[in-house]
Structures are given as C-alpha cells and as structure tokens.
Design a protein around this motif. Structure first.
Motif, PDB file in Angstrom:
ATOM      1  N   TYR A 186       2.616  32.156  26.031  1.00 58.91           N
ATOM      2  CA  TYR A 186       3.811  31.809  26.783  1.00 58.91           C
ATOM      3  C   TYR A 186       4.148  30.339  26.544  1.00 58.91           C
TER       4      TYR A 186
ATOM      5  N   GLN B 267       6.357  27.015  28.296  1.00 56.88           N
ATOM      6  CA  GLN B 267       6.984  26.525  29.520  1.00 56.88           C
ATOM      7  C   GLN B 267       7.637  25.187  29.245  1.00 56.88           C
TER       8      GLN B 267
ATOM      9  N   ASN C 139       9.995  21.971  34.283  1.00 61.91           N
ATOM     10  CA  ASN C 139      10.640  22.503  35.481  1.00 61.91           C
ATOM     11  C   ASN C 139      11.252  23.887  35.271  1.00 61.91           C
ATOM     12  N   GLN C 140      10.630  24.676  34.415  1.00 65.22           N
ATOM     13  CA  GLN C 140      11.084  26.042  34.201  1.00 65.22           C
ATOM     14  C   GLN C 140       9.914  27.010  34.294  1.00 65.22           C
ATOM     15  N   GLY C 141      10.242  28.286  34.354  1.00 69.18           N
ATOM     16  CA  GLY C 141       9.213  29.310  34.358  1.00 69.18           C
ATOM     17  C   GLY C 141       8.644  29.522  32.970  1.00 69.18           C
ATOM     18  N   LEU C 142       7.782  30.508  32.854  1.00 65.56           N
ATOM     19  CA  LEU C 142       7.138  30.806  31.579  1.00 65.56           C
ATOM     20  C   LEU C 142       7.953  31.843  30.804  1.00 65.56           C
TER      21      LEU C 142
ATOM     22  N   ARG D 293      -0.196  20.888  25.776  1.00 69.05           N
ATOM     23  CA  ARG D 293       1.109  20.229  25.721  1.00 69.05           C
ATOM     24  C   ARG D 293       1.397  19.809  24.288  1.00 69.05           C
TER      25      ARG D 293
ATOM     26  N   ARG E  34      15.440  26.408  44.027  1.00 68.61           N
ATOM     27  CA  ARG E  34      14.705  25.854  42.887  1.00 68.61           C
ATOM     28  C   ARG E  34      13.855  24.662  43.308  1.00 68.61           C
TER      29      ARG E  34
ATOM     30  N   MET F 250       4.487  23.888  41.842  1.00 65.99           N
ATOM     31  CA  MET F 250       5.524  24.823  41.400  1.00 65.99           C
ATOM     32  C   MET F 250       5.027  26.221  41.751  1.00 65.99           C
TER      33      MET F 250
ATOM     34  N   LEU G  87       5.658  30.156  41.085  1.00 65.40           N
ATOM     35  CA  LEU G  87       6.287  31.035  40.112  1.00 65.40           C
ATOM     36  C   LEU G  87       6.177  32.479  40.565  1.00 65.40           C
TER      37      LEU G  87
ATOM     38  N   PHE H 119       8.900  36.033  34.088  1.00 65.56           N
ATOM     39  CA  PHE H 119       8.827  34.974  35.077  1.00 65.56           C
ATOM     40  C   PHE H 119      10.194  34.480  35.509  1.00 65.56           C
ATOM     41  N   GLY H 120      10.274  34.099  36.779  1.00 63.81           N
ATOM     42  CA  GLY H 120      11.420  33.370  37.262  1.00 63.81           C
ATOM     43  C   GLY H 120      11.298  31.899  36.912  1.00 63.81           C
ATOM     44  N   PRO H 121      12.331  31.107  37.237  1.00 58.79           N
ATOM     45  CA  PRO H 121      12.333  29.685  36.872  1.00 58.79           C
ATOM     46  C   PRO H 121      11.436  28.824  37.747  1.00 58.79           C
ATOM     47  N   GLY H 122      10.969  29.389  38.856  1.00 60.23           N
ATOM     48  CA  GLY H 122      10.066  28.644  39.722  1.00 60.23           C
ATOM     49  C   GLY H 122      10.778  27.898  40.838  1.00 60.23           C
TER      50      GLY H 122
ATOM     51  N   ARG I  31       9.998  24.403  42.993  1.00 59.00           N
ATOM     52  CA  ARG I  31       9.108  23.242  43.111  1.00 59.00           C
ATOM     53  C   ARG I  31       9.084  22.799  44.565  1.00 59.00           C
TER      54      ARG I  31
END
Lengths: 114, 114
Positions: free
Chosen positions: A36, A38, A41-44, A109, B9, B88, B90, B105-108, B110
């Motif tokens: 996956y 990422q 600040n986003q999902g996977l 990362r 979000r 975060m 998720l 997955f959703g965007p999460g 925070r």
C-alpha cells in the motif's frame, strides 16, 4: 502468525533512479501479500497484491513486486523514480488465513531527490 | 464512484471530551475496520465488523467503542480522549467472499486532543 518486516524506515533516491523497497514475510501458510502507498494526510491506496498466482506482480504507477518463496521476500520496485512517488509505503500480509485482517509492516518513507 | 468516506477529515477535541468519528461506504462491503495510525507508524487495528459481528482486538483500550447501525455506516466513539489518542483514524472495508480480503481505505480523520 503471519508478519512482515520492512527493511529501512527511510529510502532516498534520485529522480529517474531505481526504487527498491524491501519486505520480508513470515508465514506458516502460503501468504497473501500487499503493498500500500500513503500520501500525506491521506488513507492507504493499494499498489499491488500477491495471491498465489504469478510471482511477478504488476501494480499501479509503474510499480511491481516479485514473490520469492526461497527468500521469503516481496520487494517492491520501480525502474525510474518520479517526484510524485514520494510517500510512505507499507507492506502487509493477511493475519492468519482466509478473510482476516491485515498485518502491516512499519512502513518505509520514500524520498525522491530532483 | 464507489468509495469509503470519513467525516470529519480533521477533528479537534479537548482532553476528556467524548468524540465520534464517522465512516460510510458505498461499496456494499460487509466487513468494516477501524485503524489507529500514530505519526510515522503503521496502522494498528482497533476492531472490525463482519456484518454485525463485532471483533475487538485484545489490546484495544476500553476507551474506544464502535457502532455499526447498518451496512453502510460505522462509528468510532472515544469516550474520554487522552493526549495519547491523538492520531489518524482510518476506516477500511472489504468483502468476506473469496480467499482473501483486499481492503479499501477512506482518507482518514486526523484527531487532535488539546
């Protein structure tokens, strides 16, 4: 129980260079393996998955991974890095068997230098 | 497009003030998951639902609760947030058919705890 280990918490490559992110698994049964990505600040987002079919798996954005049982590895590669590839990458394995939750590695990362 | 949606979000709460995070999906998946992801760490599964069957991870604190009123919605309730709960969160979904579960997955959300 199944687990994955990602070697290297941070990998830095030059734009256009080969990307290699390492993942080794431990599994008592034939594993189902996933990579996956990422973005901040986003999902996977699923890049690719191995489900016991072809050992060389092609994914989105030019990534691919090869399942090597003899090495218990599932390394992620991309021939030429792009600036947009900079993100966190997670290797994951099905926790036990069948439809059970995923177990994630600690993540790598990827930085891409212009 | 079919998707996993998380609201809000970004959520800011005060120490000890209950907070609820929301997840909805248009994929009609019967399995839903909640993960907690702290900075620079892998997602950690809190609990998951197979339809209405609730599965709590052994190390999920009692402070965390979940509700799934129907197939489409799932909520995460944090009864008394502490500073250590800033993370975060998720949401993910999958089907239970077939031999493995690819998670979407959703965007999460925070969460910041002041």
């Amino acid at each position: 129980a199944q687990s994955v280990t990602q070697l290297g918490s941070h990998v830095s490559v030059s734009e256009g260079a080969l990307v290699l992110l390492r993942c080794n698994y431990s599994s008592s049964v034939p594993p189902y393996l996933f990579w996956y990505v990422q973005y901040p600040n986003q999902g996977l987002q699923l890049l690719l998955k191995y489900t016991s079919a072809a050992t060389l798996v092609k994914g989105i954005n030019g990534f691919e991974a090869e399942f090597k049982k003899s090495e218990t590895s599932f390394h992620l590669t991309k021939p030429s890095a792009h600036m947009s590839d900079a993100a966190e990458y997670f290797c994951a394995v099905i926790r036990s068997s069948g439809n059970t939750p995923l177990v994630f590695g600690k993540g790598t990362r990827l930085s891409v230098i212009a | 497009d079919a998707m996993v949606i998380q609201n809000p979000r970004y959520q800011v709460t005060q120490f000890g003030k209950p907070v609820t995070l929301s997840c909805s999906q248009t994929l009609n998946h019967n399995v839903m998951y909640w993960y907690q992801q702290k900075s620079s760490q892998a997602p950690k599964l809190l609990f998951h639902y197979y339809d209405k069957d609730f599965n709590n991870e052994a190390d999920t604190p009692d402070n965390f609760q979940s509700r799934r009123p129907n197939t489409s919605f799932c909520f995460l309730d944090i009864r008394s947030p502490g500073l250590g709960d800033a993370a975060m969160y998720l949401c993910a979904t999958s089907t239970s058919g077939g031999s493995y579960s690819e998670q979407f997955f959703g965007p999460g959300t925070r969460l910041t705890v002041l």
